[in-house]
Write a protein that holds these residues in place. Structure first.
Motif, PDB file in Angstrom:
ATOM      1  N   THR A  38       3.774  16.486   2.745  1.00 47.89           N
ATOM      2  CA  THR A  38       5.040  15.540   2.840  1.00 47.89           C
ATOM      3  C   THR A  38       5.050  14.788   4.137  1.00 47.89           C
ATOM      4  O   THR A  38       4.797  15.628   5.234  1.00 47.89           O
ATOM      5  N   VAL A  39       5.075  13.503   4.163  1.00 51.24           N
ATOM      6  CA  VAL A  39       5.205  12.645   5.387  1.00 51.24           C
ATOM      7  C   VAL A  39       6.391  11.771   5.425  1.00 51.24           C
ATOM      8  O   VAL A  39       6.673  11.151   4.513  1.00 51.24           O
ATOM      9  N   SER A  40       7.326  12.092   6.531  1.00 52.61           N
ATOM     10  CA  SER A  40       8.346  11.133   6.767  1.00 52.61           C
ATOM     11  C   SER A  40       8.256  10.277   7.910  1.00 52.61           C
ATOM     12  O   SER A  40       7.420  10.715   8.805  1.00 52.61           O
ATOM     13  N   THR A  41       8.488   9.130   7.783  1.00 55.30           N
ATOM     14  CA  THR A  41       8.405   8.058   8.863  1.00 55.30           C
ATOM     15  C   THR A  41       9.104   6.824   8.562  1.00 55.30           C
ATOM     16  O   THR A  41       9.417   6.655   7.408  1.00 55.30           O
ATOM     17  N   THR A  42       9.563   6.071   9.653  1.00 58.24           N
ATOM     18  CA  THR A  42      10.296   5.027   9.362  1.00 58.24           C
ATOM     19  C   THR A  42       9.681   3.868   8.335  1.00 58.24           C
ATOM     20  O   THR A  42      10.279   3.337   7.371  1.00 58.24           O
ATOM     21  N   ALA A  43       8.374   3.462   8.420  1.00 57.37           N
ATOM     22  CA  ALA A  43       7.819   2.397   7.581  1.00 57.37           C
ATOM     23  C   ALA A  43       6.368   2.919   7.448  1.00 57.37           C
ATOM     24  O   ALA A  43       5.768   3.454   8.498  1.00 57.37           O
ATOM     25  N   VAL A  44       5.652   2.655   6.197  1.00 55.10           N
ATOM     26  CA  VAL A  44       4.324   2.690   6.042  1.00 55.10           C
ATOM     27  C   VAL A  44       3.975   1.242   5.975  1.00 55.10           C
ATOM     28  O   VAL A  44       3.931   0.406   5.104  1.00 55.10           O
ATOM     29  N   HIS A  45       3.205   1.173   6.912  1.00 47.85           N
ATOM     30  CA  HIS A  45       2.327  -0.141   7.085  1.00 47.85           C
ATOM     31  C   HIS A  45       1.088   0.004   7.919  1.00 47.85           C
ATOM     32  O   HIS A  45       0.886   1.008   8.893  1.00 47.85           O
ATOM     33  N   SER A  46       0.352  -0.964   8.377  1.00 42.20           N
ATOM     34  CA  SER A  46      -0.802  -1.040   9.087  1.00 42.20           C
ATOM     35  C   SER A  46      -1.762   0.114   9.094  1.00 42.20           C
ATOM     36  O   SER A  46      -1.993   0.322   7.946  1.00 42.20           O
ATOM     37  N   SER A  47      -1.876   0.637  10.214  1.00 40.76           N
ATOM     38  CA  SER A  47      -2.725   1.915   9.840  1.00 40.76           C
ATOM     39  C   SER A  47      -2.228   2.961   9.344  1.00 40.76           C
ATOM     40  O   SER A  47      -3.145   3.739   8.782  1.00 40.76           O
ATOM     41  N   ALA A  48      -0.906   3.201   8.947  1.00 41.76           N
ATOM     42  CA  ALA A  48      -0.541   4.152   8.257  1.00 41.76           C
ATOM     43  C   ALA A  48      -0.811   4.064   6.655  1.00 41.76           C
ATOM     44  O   ALA A  48      -0.687   4.817   5.918  1.00 41.76           O
ATOM     45  N   HIS A  49      -1.211   3.061   6.292  1.00 37.17           N
ATOM     46  CA  HIS A  49      -1.930   2.914   5.031  1.00 37.17           C
ATOM     47  C   HIS A  49      -3.179   4.090   4.755  1.00 37.17           C
ATOM     48  O   HIS A  49      -3.621   4.387   3.779  1.00 37.17           O
ATOM     49  N   ALA A  50      -3.775   4.677   5.694  1.00 40.30           N
ATOM     50  CA  ALA A  50      -4.636   5.784   5.827  1.00 40.30           C
ATOM     51  C   ALA A  50      -3.862   6.950   4.956  1.00 40.30           C
ATOM     52  O   ALA A  50      -4.784   7.693   4.343  1.00 40.30           O
ATOM     53  N   LEU A  51      -2.556   6.993   5.364  1.00 40.56           N
ATOM     54  CA  LEU A  51      -1.920   8.100   4.316  1.00 40.56           C
ATOM     55  C   LEU A  51      -2.264   8.022   2.876  1.00 40.56           C
ATOM     56  O   LEU A  51      -2.407   8.858   2.204  1.00 40.56           O
ATOM     57  N   ALA A  52      -2.217   6.831   2.374  1.00 34.17           N
ATOM     58  CA  ALA A  52      -2.519   6.454   1.006  1.00 34.17           C
ATOM     59  C   ALA A  52      -4.074   6.574   0.487  1.00 34.17           C
ATOM     60  O   ALA A  52      -4.613   7.136  -0.309  1.00 34.17           O
ATOM     61  N   LEU A  53      -4.787   6.158   1.420  1.00 35.52           N
ATOM     62  CA  LEU A  53      -6.286   6.124   1.245  1.00 35.52           C
ATOM     63  C   LEU A  53      -7.031   7.375   1.327  1.00 35.52           C
ATOM     64  O   LEU A  53      -7.901   7.553   0.890  1.00 35.52           O
ATOM     65  N   SER A  54      -6.367   8.343   2.164  1.00 31.03           N
ATOM     66  CA  SER A  54      -7.013   9.570   2.343  1.00 31.03           C
ATOM     67  C   SER A  54      -6.876  10.637   1.158  1.00 31.03           C
ATOM     68  O   SER A  54      -7.568  11.489   1.096  1.00 31.03           O
ATOM     69  N   GLY A  55      -5.800  10.245   0.315  1.00 35.55           N
ATOM     70  CA  GLY A  55      -5.561  11.170  -0.705  1.00 35.55           C
ATOM     71  C   GLY A  55      -4.736  12.425  -0.249  1.00 35.55           C
ATOM     72  O   GLY A  55      -4.741  13.541  -0.719  1.00 35.55           O
ATOM     73  N   ALA A  56      -4.523  12.672   1.141  1.00 34.67           N
ATOM     74  CA  ALA A  56      -3.733  13.750   1.819  1.00 34.67           C
ATOM     75  C   ALA A  56      -2.168  13.925   1.429  1.00 34.67           C
ATOM     76  O   ALA A  56      -1.931  15.131   1.379  1.00 34.67           O
ATOM     77  N   VAL A  57      -1.628  12.994   0.883  1.00 37.59           N
ATOM     78  CA  VAL A  57      -0.329  13.070   0.804  1.00 37.59           C
ATOM     79  C   VAL A  57       0.421  13.023  -0.475  1.00 37.59           C
ATOM     80  O   VAL A  57      -0.193  12.216  -1.475  1.00 37.59           O
ATOM     81  N   ARG A  58       1.337  14.066  -0.871  1.00 36.04           N
ATOM     82  CA  ARG A  58       2.097  14.294  -2.124  1.00 36.04           C
ATOM     83  C   ARG A  58       3.110  13.263  -2.088  1.00 36.04           C
ATOM     84  O   ARG A  58       3.584  12.678  -3.103  1.00 36.04           O
ATOM     85  N   LYS A  59       3.954  13.372  -1.049  1.00 33.43           N
ATOM     86  CA  LYS A  59       5.325  12.506  -0.855  1.00 33.43           C
ATOM     87  C   LYS A  59       5.479  11.899   0.372  1.00 33.43           C
ATOM     88  O   LYS A  59       5.197  12.498   1.574  1.00 33.43           O
ATOM     89  N   VAL A  60       6.076  10.637   0.321  1.00 28.08           N
ATOM     90  CA  VAL A  60       6.539  10.130   1.504  1.00 28.08           C
ATOM     91  C   VAL A  60       7.824   9.837   1.598  1.00 28.08           C
ATOM     92  O   VAL A  60       8.531   9.164   0.592  1.00 28.08           O
ATOM     93  N   ILE A  61       8.763   9.998   2.612  1.00 22.67           N
ATOM     94  CA  ILE A  61      10.010   9.734   2.810  1.00 22.67           C
ATOM     95  C   ILE A  61      10.115   8.642   3.915  1.00 22.67           C
ATOM     96  O   ILE A  61       9.786   8.584   5.190  1.00 22.67           O
ATOM     97  N   THR A  62      10.514   7.533   3.542  1.00 23.45           N
ATOM     98  CA  THR A  62      10.662   6.466   4.375  1.00 23.45           C
ATOM     99  C   THR A  62      11.546   5.280   4.046  1.00 23.45           C
ATOM    100  O   THR A  62      12.462   5.560   3.248  1.00 23.45           O
ATOM    101  N   GLY A  63      11.535   4.107   4.569  1.00 22.87           N
ATOM    102  CA  GLY A  63      12.377   2.828   4.349  1.00 22.87           C
ATOM    103  C   GLY A  63      11.656   1.735   4.035  1.00 22.87           C
ATOM    104  O   GLY A  63      12.351   0.899   3.551  1.00 22.87           O
ATOM    105  N   PHE A  64      10.338   1.812   4.096  1.00 20.95           N
ATOM    106  CA  PHE A  64       9.663   0.778   3.832  1.00 20.95           C
ATOM    107  C   PHE A  64       8.367   0.950   3.667  1.00 20.95           C
ATOM    108  O   PHE A  64       7.577   1.859   4.090  1.00 20.95           O
ATOM    109  N   VAL A  65       7.527   0.528   2.536  1.00 22.23           N
ATOM    110  CA  VAL A  65       6.086   0.416   2.216  1.00 22.23           C
ATOM    111  C   VAL A  65       5.666  -0.625   2.155  1.00 22.23           C
ATOM    112  O   VAL A  65       6.077  -1.576   0.919  1.00 22.23           O
ATOM    113  N   GLY A  66       4.486  -1.370   2.639  1.00 22.79           N
ATOM    114  CA  GLY A  66       4.149  -2.576   2.724  1.00 22.79           C
ATOM    115  C   GLY A  66       3.395  -2.879   3.785  1.00 22.79           C
ATOM    116  O   GLY A  66       2.875  -2.177   4.833  1.00 22.79           O
ATOM    117  N   ASP A  67       3.439  -4.260   4.141  1.00 23.28           N
ATOM    118  CA  ASP A  67       2.674  -4.820   5.417  1.00 23.28           C
ATOM    119  C   ASP A  67       3.802  -5.515   6.069  1.00 23.28           C
ATOM    120  O   ASP A  67       4.784  -6.216   5.604  1.00 23.28           O
TER     121      ASP A  67
END
Length: 335
Positions: A60-89
């Protein structure tokens, strides 16, 4: 005499050789880690999390926004859940990203969305040891139907039964990941404003902070600027040096301890956006910059000297010489 905050005991933080060793030393499969956001993120530490838990779909990863290099969270397959306020670019403009076209179905991970205000209020409640935070930011009736059961509550107003109060449960990660300017070997971490929610996040973690910094300096250097210590040693479990640890985002240093800041790497950010338009190129980007990299030191080496030189934060322009404001001196007498 004022000195920098010290640990309440003689126990010093674990000093790791780099972000990967630090993550392997403390973080376990299934943990909740929080990436503290100042003007940047602890990207070197996030990359290390991706490498350590790739394919587990457990974190589980929490962060204000998932963008730019944080896309690695999705590409790695490491993460089950993200707690955030934005996902995109966000660069070159805010827009969706194809990696998240199946987000409503829980792919590539589950997502719990909060407004930036309510997200920060939850961290503040955790940092202050409060059982709940109150907010006027959420449309509680709607949000209770969108995955926030257990985290958001409507209760009667204690002074007006016709009204209700919205309560938020505290956001308590196990570890907070933080990237700062510098630290001493005792673990006192220095950062410069704007600090975002970084300081609240440091106190919200149940276990403590795993910190990377541009440089570890002598204790006397930090003792000379106690007002710059954002995270005191008592909260820091582990520490490592990670030059360019916020890349591709920028890091302001204010020249503290002689540490140079650096600019956003817009070329790198553009490459990420371009790569993520197609699954194959996205996977290739991840392998080149995260999955196929053994350490942060190798990541920095891959950037190359020429690219790193273009990111050096420019020196501020010289201040103009002050103009005299008092009356002109009387003319001198000749002898």
């Amino acid at each position: 005499m004022t000195t920098a905050p010290e640990r309440p005991s003689a126990t010093a933080p674990y000093l790791a050789s780099g972000p990967d060793e630090l993550v392997r030393r403390f973080v376990h499969e299934g943990d909740h880690v929080h990436a503290a956001a100042t003007m940047s993120r602890p990207n070197a530490l996030l990359n290390a999390v991706c490498r350590a838990f790739a394919g587990t779909h457990s974190m589980t990863v929490s962060t204000t926004a998932v963008h730019s290099s944080a896309h690695a969270l999705a590409l790695s397959g490491a993460v089950r859940k993200v707690i955030t306020g934005f996902v995109g670019d966000t660069f070159p403009s805010p827009r969706p990203n194809r990696l998240y076209r199946e987000l409503a179905e829980g792919r590539p991970f589950e997502v719990e969305m909060w407004s930036l205000l309510s997200y920060t209020q939850r961290l503040m409640a955790a940092a202050l040891g409060q059982p709940f935070a109150t907010t006027g930011s959420m449309l509680a009736e709607t949000d209770l139907r969108h995955g926030k059961e257990g985290s958001l509550h409507l209760v009667p107003h204690p002074r007006d039964p016709e009204r209700s109060v919205t309560l938020l449960t505290p956001l308590r990660p196990r570890f907070t990941l933080f990237h700062g300017v510098c630290a001493d070997r005792r673990g006192n971490v220095v950062a410069v404003p704007p600090l975002g929610e970084g300081a609240w996040a440091a106190y919200a973690a149940t276990e403590g902070v795993l910190a990377s910094v541009e440089a570890i300096v002598h204790d006397e250097v930090i003792a000379a600027m106690p007002d710059r210590v954002v995270i005191p040693a008592a909260r820091v479990l582990g520490l490592c040096e990670a030059p360019l640890g916020a890349h591709p985002q920028s890091l302001r240093t204010g020249g503290l301890a002689g540490v140079e800041g650096y600019l956003d790497d817009y070329g790198f950010l553009t490459d990420i956006v371009t790569a993520c338009k197609d699954p194959e190129t996205a996977a290739a980007w991840y392998e080149e910059w995260v999955g196929g990299v053994e350490s942060h030191a190798e990541y920095v080496e891959r950037l190359g000297e020429e690219r790193r030189a273009t990111l050096v934060f420019p020196a501020p322009p010289a201040a103009p010489r002050p103009r005299p404001t008092g009356p002109a001196p009387p003319p001198s007498r000749s002898s």
